[in-house]
Each structure stands twice: as C-alpha cells, then as structure tokens.
Design a protein around this motif. Sequence first.
Motif, PDB file in Angstrom:
ATOM      1  N   TYR A 100       0.833  -1.203   0.000  1.00  0.00           N
ATOM      2  CA  TYR A 100       0.000   0.000   0.000  1.00  0.00           C
ATOM      3  C   TYR A 100       0.867   1.252   0.000  1.00  0.00           C
ATOM      4  O   TYR A 100       0.616   2.191  -0.745  1.00  0.00           O
ATOM      5  N   GLU A 101       1.920   1.261   0.840  1.00  0.00           N
ATOM      6  CA  GLU A 101       2.783   2.438   0.914  1.00  0.00           C
ATOM      7  C   GLU A 101       3.499   2.674  -0.408  1.00  0.00           C
ATOM      8  O   GLU A 101       3.650   3.802  -0.854  1.00  0.00           O
ATOM      9  N   GLY A 102       3.940   1.609  -1.070  1.00  0.00           N
ATOM     10  CA  GLY A 102       4.603   1.739  -2.366  1.00  0.00           C
ATOM     11  C   GLY A 102       3.661   2.291  -3.422  1.00  0.00           C
ATOM     12  O   GLY A 102       4.022   3.142  -4.224  1.00  0.00           O
ATOM     13  N   THR A 103       2.423   1.826  -3.439  1.00  0.00           N
ATOM     14  CA  THR A 103       1.425   2.292  -4.394  1.00  0.00           C
ATOM     15  C   THR A 103       1.081   3.749  -4.128  1.00  0.00           C
ATOM     16  O   THR A 103       0.972   4.558  -5.038  1.00  0.00           O
ATOM     17  N   HIS A 121       1.562   9.430  -5.574  1.00  0.00           N
ATOM     18  CA  HIS A 121       1.981  10.782  -5.195  1.00  0.00           C
ATOM     19  C   HIS A 121       2.995  11.305  -6.205  1.00  0.00           C
ATOM     20  O   HIS A 121       2.926  12.461  -6.632  1.00  0.00           O
ATOM     21  N   SER A 122       3.921  10.473  -6.621  1.00  0.00           N
ATOM     22  CA  SER A 122       4.929  10.865  -7.598  1.00  0.00           C
ATOM     23  C   SER A 122       4.289  11.206  -8.939  1.00  0.00           C
ATOM     24  O   SER A 122       4.666  12.181  -9.587  1.00  0.00           O
ATOM     25  N   GLN A 123       3.321  10.397  -9.373  1.00  0.00           N
ATOM     26  CA  GLN A 123       2.622  10.674 -10.624  1.00  0.00           C
ATOM     27  C   GLN A 123       1.842  11.984 -10.529  1.00  0.00           C
ATOM     28  O   GLN A 123       1.809  12.771 -11.473  1.00  0.00           O
ATOM     29  N   HIS A 124       1.232  12.220  -9.385  1.00  0.00           N
ATOM     30  CA  HIS A 124       0.470  13.450  -9.173  1.00  0.00           C
ATOM     31  C   HIS A 124       1.396  14.663  -9.263  1.00  0.00           C
ATOM     32  O   HIS A 124       1.068  15.657  -9.922  1.00  0.00           O
ATOM     33  N   ASN A 125       2.556  14.581  -8.617  1.00  0.00           N
ATOM     34  CA  ASN A 125       3.513  15.685  -8.666  1.00  0.00           C
ATOM     35  C   ASN A 125       3.997  15.931 -10.090  1.00  0.00           C
ATOM     36  O   ASN A 125       4.163  17.075 -10.508  1.00  0.00           O
ATOM     37  N   TRP A 177       3.584  19.331 -12.250  1.00  0.00           N
ATOM     38  CA  TRP A 177       4.764  19.950 -12.854  1.00  0.00           C
ATOM     39  C   TRP A 177       4.539  20.177 -14.347  1.00  0.00           C
ATOM     40  O   TRP A 177       4.826  21.248 -14.865  1.00  0.00           O
ATOM     41  N   ARG A 178       3.991  19.169 -15.051  1.00  0.00           N
ATOM     42  CA  ARG A 178       3.723  19.305 -16.482  1.00  0.00           C
ATOM     43  C   ARG A 178       2.701  20.412 -16.751  1.00  0.00           C
ATOM     44  O   ARG A 178       2.869  21.210 -17.680  1.00  0.00           O
TER      45      ARG A 178
END
Length: 77
Positions: free
Chosen positions: A4-7, A12-16, A20-21
């Motif tokens: 769960y933490e990895g997902t 979160h990384s994809q959201h950031n 940014w884009r």
Amino acid sequence: MNLYEGTQSHHHSQHNAAIWRTRLHAALDRFVRARAERRRRARDFQALSESTDRQLWDMGISRADVPSVVNGTYRSE
C-alpha cells in the motif's frame, strides 16, 4: 514498506509529475503569447514609424503618439 505504501508513493509521484507538467505548459504558453505580443508591437511600431506625417495625421495621430498607440495606452483628446 508494504504494498500500500509503495502504491501510495507511486501515485503521489505521478500526481507531482502531472502538476509539474501543467505548470510547465502554462509557463510555456505565457512565454509564447508574450513573445507573439512583443513581435506584434514591433511590427506595428515599424509600420507606423515608416508612415509619413500626413499618413499619421490622416489616422488621427502624431508621430509622438506612436509608442502609446502601439502599447495600447493611447487616448485621443
């Protein structure tokens, strides 16, 4: 770290990255529009500067009015 933490971290990384884009696209859009506006003003200034005093008079402006006409701040009296 559990699954769960990895997902959650990946999401979160994809959201950031998406944020940014979006900001990058907005900044590039502002840059492109500002550059186009500067080029338009330069063309307008050049065209009006090449006009004769008589042509400017026919348009209802004087040579001294050219910068304010190009910048959009001209107010007729």
